[in-house]
Design a protein around this motif. Structure first.
Motif, PDB file in Angstrom:
ATOM      1  N   LEU A 180       0.838  -1.200   0.000  1.00 30.62           N
ATOM      2  CA  LEU A 180       0.000   0.000   0.000  1.00 30.62           C
ATOM      3  C   LEU A 180       0.868   1.244   0.000  1.00 30.62           C
ATOM      4  N   SER A 181       0.617   2.155  -0.948  1.00 27.79           N
ATOM      5  CA  SER A 181       1.331   3.429  -1.025  1.00 27.79           C
ATOM      6  C   SER A 181       0.314   4.562  -1.036  1.00 27.79           C
ATOM      7  N   LEU A 182       0.400   5.448  -0.057  1.00 27.23           N
ATOM      8  CA  LEU A 182      -0.503   6.593   0.062  1.00 27.23           C
ATOM      9  C   LEU A 182       0.329   7.862   0.084  1.00 27.23           C
ATOM     10  N   HIS A 183      -0.168   8.917  -0.586  1.00 28.74           N
ATOM     11  CA  HIS A 183       0.649  10.121  -0.707  1.00 28.74           C
ATOM     12  C   HIS A 183      -0.234  11.354  -0.815  1.00 28.74           C
ATOM     13  N   THR A 184       0.293  12.474  -0.317  1.00 28.18           N
ATOM     14  CA  THR A 184      -0.372  13.764  -0.511  1.00 28.18           C
ATOM     15  C   THR A 184       0.663  14.753  -1.039  1.00 28.18           C
ATOM     16  N   ASN A 185       0.826  15.912  -0.413  1.00 29.86           N
ATOM     17  CA  ASN A 185       1.639  16.961  -1.032  1.00 29.86           C
ATOM     18  C   ASN A 185       2.855  17.369  -0.224  1.00 29.86           C
ATOM     19  N   HIS A 186       3.487  16.403   0.412  1.00 32.27           N
ATOM     20  CA  HIS A 186       4.796  16.658   1.015  1.00 32.27           C
ATOM     21  C   HIS A 186       5.656  15.415   0.800  1.00 32.27           C
ATOM     22  N   PRO A 187       6.944  15.596   0.588  1.00 29.81           N
ATOM     23  CA  PRO A 187       7.815  14.446   0.302  1.00 29.81           C
ATOM     24  C   PRO A 187       7.978  13.549   1.510  1.00 29.81           C
ATOM     25  N   LEU A 188       8.020  12.247   1.250  1.00 31.97           N
ATOM     26  CA  LEU A 188       8.222  11.259   2.304  1.00 31.97           C
ATOM     27  C   LEU A 188       9.646  10.718   2.307  1.00 31.97           C
ATOM     28  N   ALA A 189      10.383  10.929   1.213  1.00 32.90           N
ATOM     29  CA  ALA A 189      11.737  10.372   1.116  1.00 32.90           C
ATOM     30  C   ALA A 189      12.723  11.295   0.427  1.00 32.90           C
ATOM     31  N   ASN A 190      12.294  12.004  -0.598  1.00 31.52           N
ATOM     32  CA  ASN A 190      13.211  12.859  -1.359  1.00 31.52           C
ATOM     33  C   ASN A 190      13.513  14.132  -0.557  1.00 31.52           C
ATOM     34  N   THR A 191      14.783  14.472  -0.410  1.00 37.85           N
ATOM     35  CA  THR A 191      15.192  15.644   0.388  1.00 37.85           C
ATOM     36  C   THR A 191      15.828  16.738  -0.457  1.00 37.85           C
ATOM     37  N   ARG A 192      15.667  16.676  -1.785  1.00 32.58           N
ATOM     38  CA  ARG A 192      16.234  17.710  -2.652  1.00 32.58           C
ATOM     39  C   ARG A 192      15.298  18.920  -2.634  1.00 32.58           C
ATOM     40  N   ALA A 193      15.494  19.774  -1.686  1.00 31.26           N
ATOM     41  CA  ALA A 193      14.530  20.839  -1.413  1.00 31.26           C
ATOM     42  C   ALA A 193      14.716  22.041  -2.320  1.00 31.26           C
ATOM     43  N   ALA A 194      13.607  22.703  -2.634  1.00 32.65           N
ATOM     44  CA  ALA A 194      13.638  24.009  -3.287  1.00 32.65           C
ATOM     45  C   ALA A 194      14.086  25.048  -2.266  1.00 32.65           C
TER      46      ALA A 194
END
Length: 361
Positions: free
Chosen positions: A249-263
């Motif tokens: 099961l993969s659930l997601h919204t509008n913030h990264p859960l793993a990627n840290t390459r930030a703007a």
């Protein structure tokens, strides 16, 4: 839009003809949408569209990446322009939704919520989402039925745009949600082109490989599923991170859960609304079987502090900033990918609109 009024546009295989069919069938809808879009630009960025768009297009170069990775889609955009009777530059700029947001500095993280569920005995893979956009998109919803030569692809879109999300007769489904906190690039592949390029692949592994190789213009989650399993990729300029999926099961919204390459100056933890919606999705999947009815229920949820299904309040007010820019759910989809492939679609907030099921050949 009511689901029963959702237009389905048949598009031939050749890219230019495909775009022309889209543009011609939705010519009036596209004309009205362009008017609303240009008015929204003025409200959102404090500059009229006639001043904003030339600068946006002159200081970015997305075409090089598009031509290198998905050149057929440039032809499709040209066909949309010809069919709809709008300029090529207008049709091209319409494709750059996420890119326009970060370029203009629009204040918001997006509101889409997505899910992917791995197949089990008796049920195929599920991939789904709500598509939440500024209210001026309402009335422009459509499904494109693309001829792939021997099979077809169903793409949910906003008129004039090559696509928001879709599922193919090969048994590949893709959904997306914005990750505005992640790094962006004025020379990457825009989201709409990345989604369609991935959707043209044969299976989830090939789609994930495509998304891992292309340079990305905008931060975005791609939920990918085929008959054999699911993949979740968080994509940003400078790198892609695949999320390890536990329990199918993969659930997601509008913030990264793993990627840290930030703007620049981004808060990776995201907004309270995004975190609440993610908890809401988990709540629904913890209370019932991981089936299509649970997926529909999760996408229709309206819990306090973060509604997954966003219902607009009151009549639209195009003369005000909030009237143009306020978010709403302009559609929701759930794909079921097994021996057969189907699309369940609502043409508005699924808490208020009915679902329509379409077989994918």
């Amino acid at each position: 839009m009511r689901t029963e009024d959702l237009p389905v546009i048949d598009c031939p295989k050749a890219p230019l003809a495909r775009g022309r069919a889209h543009g011609e069938a939705l010519r009036g809808t596209i004309a009205g949408k362009v008017e609303r879009w240009q008015a929204a630009i003025g409200k959102a960025y404090g500059r009229p569209a006639a001043a904003f768009l030339p600068v946006f297009l002159s200081v970015t170069d997305f075409r090089t990446a598009i031509a290198a990775r998905v050149p057929d889609l440039l032809e499709e955009v040209r066909g949309i322009a010809e069919g709809a009777g709008i300029s090529k530059e207008t049709a091209y700029a319409l494709q750059l939704m996420d890119e326009e947001w970060w370029f203009g500095g629009f204040d918001g993280e997006g509101h889409c919520s997505s899910l992917a569920v791995a197949p089990v005995a008796g049920r195929g893979t599920l991939v789904g989402q709500t598509m939440d956009l500024p209210r001026w998109h309402d009335g422009a919803q459509a499904v494109l039925r693309l001829d792939d030569g021997g099979s077809e692809t169903l793409v949910y879109t906003s008129a004039g745009l090559i696509g928001l999300m879709g599922v193919s007769g090969h048994g590949l489904g893709i959904c997306v949600n914005t990750l505005a906190q992640l790094a962006y690039s004025p020379r990457g592949l825009p989201v709409s082109f990345a989604m369609r390029g991935a959707l043209a692949q044969e299976n989830a592994a090939a789609a994930a490989d495509f998304l891992s190789r292309v340079p990305h213009a905008s931060g975005q989650t791609y939920q990918i599923g085929d008959r054999h399993g699911i993949r979740t990729l968080e994509c940003a300029a400078g790198g892609v991170t695949e999320i390890a999926i536990a329990g199918g099961l993969s659930l997601h919204t509008n913030h990264p859960l793993a990627n840290t390459r930030a703007a620049p100056n981004a808060r990776l933890e995201g907004s309270g609304d995004s975190r609440t919606r993610l908890r809401s999705l988990h709540t629904d999947f913890s209370r019932g079987p991981a089936d299509i009815e649970t997926a529909k229920r999760a996408l229709a949820a309206r819990r306090k502090g973060g509604a997954v299904s966003i219902v607009p309040k009151g009549p639209p007010r195009p003369d005000t900033k909030l009237g143009l820019l306020r978010q709403m759910t302009i559609g929701a989809v759930v794909y079921e990918i097994g021996e057969t492939v189907s699309l369940c679609v609502a043409a508005g907030p699924p808490s208020a609109e009915g679902w329509r099921q379409m077989a994918v050949r």
